[in-house]
Design a protein around this motif. Structure first.
Motif, short mmCIF file in Angstrom:
data_model
loop_
_atom_site.label_atom_id
_atom_site.label_comp_id
_atom_site.label_asym_id
_atom_site.label_seq_id
_atom_site.Cartn_x
_atom_site.Cartn_y
_atom_site.Cartn_z
N GLN A 89 2.97 20.09 -1.73
CA GLN A 89 2.14 19.05 -1.11
C GLN A 89 2.50 17.66 -1.66
N ALA A 90 2.72 17.61 -2.95
CA ALA A 90 3.10 16.33 -3.57
C ALA A 90 4.45 15.86 -3.05
N GLN A 91 5.39 16.77 -2.91
CA GLN A 91 6.69 16.40 -2.37
C GLN A 91 6.59 15.95 -0.91
N ALA A 92 5.74 16.60 -0.14
CA ALA A 92 5.54 16.18 1.26
C ALA A 92 4.93 14.79 1.33
N GLY A 93 3.97 14.52 0.41
CA GLY A 93 3.40 13.18 0.38
C GLY A 93 4.44 12.14 0.03
N ILE A 94 5.34 12.48 -0.90
CA ILE A 94 6.41 11.55 -1.26
C ILE A 94 7.32 11.29 -0.06
N ALA A 95 7.71 12.34 0.65
CA ALA A 95 8.60 12.19 1.80
C ALA A 95 7.95 11.36 2.90
N PRO A 131 0.82 -1.23 0.00
CA PRO A 131 0.00 0.00 0.00
C PRO A 131 0.84 1.27 0.00
N GLU A 132 1.88 1.27 0.76
CA GLU A 132 2.74 2.45 0.80
C GLU A 132 3.45 2.66 -0.54
N GLN A 133 3.85 1.58 -1.20
CA GLN A 133 4.46 1.72 -2.52
C GLN A 133 3.47 2.33 -3.51
N GLY A 134 2.19 1.93 -3.42
CA GLY A 134 1.16 2.55 -4.28
C GLY A 134 0.98 4.02 -3.98
N ASP A 135 0.94 4.38 -2.70
CA ASP A 135 0.81 5.79 -2.35
C ASP A 135 2.02 6.59 -2.85
N LEU A 136 3.19 5.98 -2.81
CA LEU A 136 4.38 6.67 -3.28
C LEU A 136 4.29 6.96 -4.77
N ALA A 137 3.82 5.98 -5.55
CA ALA A 137 3.67 6.20 -7.00
C ALA A 137 2.65 7.30 -7.26
N ASN A 138 1.58 7.32 -6.47
CA ASN A 138 0.55 8.35 -6.64
C ASN A 138 1.11 9.74 -6.37
N TYR A 139 1.85 9.86 -5.28
CA TYR A 139 2.40 11.17 -4.94
C TYR A 139 3.46 11.61 -5.96
N LYS A 140 4.19 10.68 -6.50
CA LYS A 140 5.18 11.05 -7.53
C LYS A 140 4.49 11.56 -8.78
N ALA A 141 3.39 10.90 -9.14
CA ALA A 141 2.63 11.39 -10.31
C ALA A 141 2.08 12.79 -10.05
N GLN A 142 1.54 13.01 -8.86
CA GLN A 142 1.05 14.35 -8.52
C GLN A 142 2.17 15.37 -8.55
N ALA A 143 3.34 14.95 -8.08
CA ALA A 143 4.46 15.88 -8.09
C ALA A 143 4.87 16.24 -9.51
N THR A 144 4.78 15.26 -10.43
CA THR A 144 5.14 15.54 -11.82
C THR A 144 4.18 16.56 -12.43
N VAL A 145 2.88 16.34 -12.21
CA VAL A 145 1.88 17.28 -12.74
C VAL A 145 2.04 18.65 -12.10
N ALA A 146 2.28 18.66 -10.79
CA ALA A 146 2.44 19.94 -10.10
C ALA A 146 3.68 20.67 -10.60
N GLN A 147 4.72 19.93 -10.93
CA GLN A 147 5.95 20.55 -11.44
C GLN A 147 5.69 21.22 -12.79
N LEU A 148 4.95 20.51 -13.67
CA LEU A 148 4.63 21.08 -14.98
C LEU A 148 3.77 22.33 -14.84
N SER A 149 2.76 22.26 -13.98
CA SER A 149 1.89 23.42 -13.76
C SER A 149 2.67 24.59 -13.20
N LEU A 150 3.57 24.31 -12.33
CA LEU A 150 4.37 25.38 -11.74
C LEU A 150 5.27 26.03 -12.77
N ASP A 151 5.86 25.21 -13.65
CA ASP A 151 6.74 25.77 -14.67
C ASP A 151 5.95 26.68 -15.62
N ARG A 152 4.73 26.25 -16.05
CA ARG A 152 3.93 27.07 -16.95
C ARG A 152 3.49 28.36 -16.27
#
Length: 397
Positions: free
Chosen positions: A173-179, A128-149
């Protein structure tokens, strides 16, 4: 008829009596009394004569001197040692346990082996934690793109700064979830907190562990603590850095050394003792935590004292004593030796010798072996046979 002329009649008067004979019993009493007196006198004289002969016999037949081993009282500086008992404790020792609940999916160690700090030991179920980690990484990727734009638009004055701040918050928030998820995953993988030797395994694959359940013991044997106690009276002689010698039953004849590193600042009110801790290097790793040890603290030297072999002192309820060898000149000019019991006051015992605080002086000769056959004043002779080592060491089989 004429009486005078009558036949068988003498001329003596008729009333004349015959003389009395001596009494026999008186004579016998005199004879018997004389014999008894002679017999008693003979017995008295015989007893007197026998006593004189016995006295003369023992006076002329003295027993031979008892052969003993002699030792000389010496003035020497005795090591000032303080002995106590204690036990060994590992500087680093712990029962490794999991921080969180979970099911054991893999055991990564072998019992009894040595591991380094950070070595993985047990893996708990963390899907379960590995799944949550993948989810937060995906959110971090989208958040990074939005931030750059948002930053690019704001730089061209096509977008407000509020959009940039919102995008930054989403990314954070995505990075905090990853940590957080990575921390949970790391808790599911139990690692060795320090280098050391593992004990026996206490878990099995498939077992559900609760937080705090012991998995395996981990001990660092490179350095140990020796904890012991001394009395309040001796606490004033202790200082940090003093040398401590240790002996354990597992290795007779060997001495291990360390130094005092900690002295408890408080004295126990129930026993009036103070706890002391010494640090011992254990490069061979032969000393184990929990061993019973006899500790000897090396204190500064005291002034020289009189010492004799430990076997020379006779310890009794009436006091400690030794047999001092005295010389005496006989009437014929010869010198004889005798053992005279002398009471002494003893001190510490170190390496087979005893401190004599009172009763002897340097150079006095005492009986070291053989005093069990002696009485005070008995004649002795010094044996030429070598004395056994003191203290005597029994043979080992």
């Amino acid at each position: 008829m004429n009486i005078v002329t009558e036949h068988k009649i003498s001329g003596e008067p008729i009333d004349t009596k015959a003389p009395k004979r001596p009494v026999r019993p008186v004579l016998w009493f005199i004879i018997v009394g004389t014999l008894l007196a002679a017999l008693v006198g003979g017995l008295v004289w015989f007893n007197y004569f026998r006593g004189q002969m016995i006295q003369q016999f023992f006076a002329n037949n003295k027993p031979p001197p008892t052969a003993v081993s002699a030792a000389e009282a010496k003035s020497e500086v005795v090591p000032n040692l303080l002995t106590a008992v204690g036990s060994l404790v590992a500087v680093h020792q712990v029962d490794v346990s999991a921080d969180v609940n979970g099911r054991v999916t893999e055991i990564k160690f072998e019992p009894g082996t040595r591991v380094e700090a950070g070595t993985p030991l047990v893996q708990l179920f963390d899907a379960p934690e590995q799944g949550d980690l993948a989810n937060y990484k995906a959110q971090a990727t989208v958040a990074q793109l939005s931030l750059d734009r948002a930053k690019q638009l704001a730089a061209r004055q096509f977008g407000p700064q509020a959009t940039v701040d919102a995008a930054q918050a989403s990314y954070d928030q995505a990075q905090a979830g990853i940590a957080k998820t990575e921390a949970l995953i790391s808790q599911k993988l139990v690692r060795a907190p320090f280098s050391g030797d593992l004990g026996m395994r206490k878990v099995e694959v498939g077992q559900y562990l609760t937080a705090g359940t012991a998995i395996v013991s981990l001990t660092d044997l490179s350095q140990l603590w020796a904890n012991f106690t001394v009395t309040e009276k001796d606490s004033g002689n202790l200082k940090v850095g003093q040398v401590v010698r240790l002996k354990v039953d597992a290795y007779p004849g060997r001495t291990f050394e360390g130094k005092i590193t900690t002295i408890e600042p408080q004295i126990a009110t129930d026993t009036r003792n103070i706890r002391v801790q010494a640090t011992i290097a254990n490069p061979e790793k032969i000393l184990k935590p929990g061993m019973f040890v006899t500790t000897t603290v090396v204190l500064p030297d005291k002034p020289a004292v009189i010492t004799v072999p430990e076997t020379a002192v006779d310890y009794t309820l009436y006091g400690d004593s030794v047999f001092m060898i005295a010389e005496k000149k006989e009437a014929d000019g010869k010198t004889s030796l005798s053992a005279v019991r002398t009471f002494v006051r003893t001190g510490n015992r170190v390496d087979g010798r005893v401190e004599i605080l009172k009763g002897l002086k340097a150079g006095d000769k005492v009986v070291a072996l053989g005093q069990l056959k002696l009485q005070s004043g008995a004649p002795v002779s010094i044996s030429t046979d070598p004395a056994p080592p003191i203290p005597a060491q029994p043979p080992r089989y």
